[in-house]
Design a protein around this motif. Structure first.
Motif, PDB file in Angstrom:
ATOM      1  N   HIS A  39       0.826  -1.212   0.000  1.00 53.24           N
ATOM      2  CA  HIS A  39       0.000   0.000   0.000  1.00 53.24           C
ATOM      3  C   HIS A  39       0.856   1.257   0.000  1.00 53.24           C
ATOM      4  N   ASP A  40       0.285   2.322  -0.508  1.00 53.69           N
ATOM      5  CA  ASP A  40       0.834   3.687  -0.419  1.00 53.69           C
ATOM      6  C   ASP A  40       2.206   3.848  -1.063  1.00 53.69           C
ATOM      7  N   ILE A  41       2.423   3.225  -2.219  1.00 52.33           N
ATOM      8  CA  ILE A  41       3.654   3.460  -2.970  1.00 52.33           C
ATOM      9  C   ILE A  41       3.438   4.715  -3.809  1.00 52.33           C
ATOM     10  N   PRO A  42       4.346   5.685  -3.723  1.00 48.25           N
ATOM     11  CA  PRO A  42       4.195   6.894  -4.541  1.00 48.25           C
ATOM     12  C   PRO A  42       4.143   6.532  -6.032  1.00 48.25           C
ATOM     13  N   PRO A  43       3.331   7.254  -6.813  1.00 45.03           N
ATOM     14  CA  PRO A  43       3.162   6.914  -8.237  1.00 45.03           C
ATOM     15  C   PRO A  43       4.474   6.790  -9.010  1.00 45.03           C
ATOM     16  N   GLY A  44       5.463   7.577  -8.697  1.00 50.82           N
ATOM     17  CA  GLY A  44       6.743   7.518  -9.412  1.00 50.82           C
ATOM     18  C   GLY A  44       7.524   6.242  -9.140  1.00 50.82           C
ATOM     19  N   THR A  47       6.844   0.911 -10.565  1.00 50.14           N
ATOM     20  CA  THR A  47       7.475   0.474 -11.801  1.00 50.14           C
ATOM     21  C   THR A  47       7.725  -1.022 -11.749  1.00 50.14           C
ATOM     22  N   GLU A  48       8.002  -1.603 -12.902  1.00 53.73           N
ATOM     23  CA  GLU A  48       8.331  -3.026 -12.953  1.00 53.73           C
ATOM     24  C   GLU A  48       9.621  -3.305 -12.175  1.00 53.73           C
ATOM     25  N   ALA A  49      10.582  -2.389 -12.243  1.00 54.58           N
ATOM     26  CA  ALA A  49      11.846  -2.561 -11.516  1.00 54.58           C
ATOM     27  C   ALA A  49      11.590  -2.617 -10.001  1.00 54.58           C
ATOM     28  N   MET A  50      10.696  -1.764  -9.509  1.00 60.59           N
ATOM     29  CA  MET A  50      10.375  -1.764  -8.081  1.00 60.59           C
ATOM     30  C   MET A  50       9.691  -3.069  -7.712  1.00 60.59           C
TER      31      MET A  50
END
Length: 57
Positions: A39-44, A47-50
């Motif tokens: 939850h609550d991952i900033p939009p930036g 990513t697939e890498a994250m």
């Protein structure tokens, strides 16, 4: 056994139904697939890498 993961004291249990004639010592219980909700991952950072980094940890 079907339909859900099993936990005991916050430890994942891997279950496997032994088939007739199967050698239990040869059954590999090393991994399983499961979903993780974050939850609550900033939009930036969505990513697939994250997602790979989460999966690798």
């Amino acid at each position: 056994m079907a339909g859900t993961l099993w936990f005991f004291n916050n430890h994942l249990l891997l279950l496997y139904k032994i088939q007739p004639g199967e050698d239990p010592m040869l059954v590999s219980l090393l991994s399983t697939e499961f979903w993780v909700q974050v939850h609550d991952i900033p939009p930036g950072l969505m990513t697939e890498a994250m997602a790979q980094q989460f999966g690798n940890s």
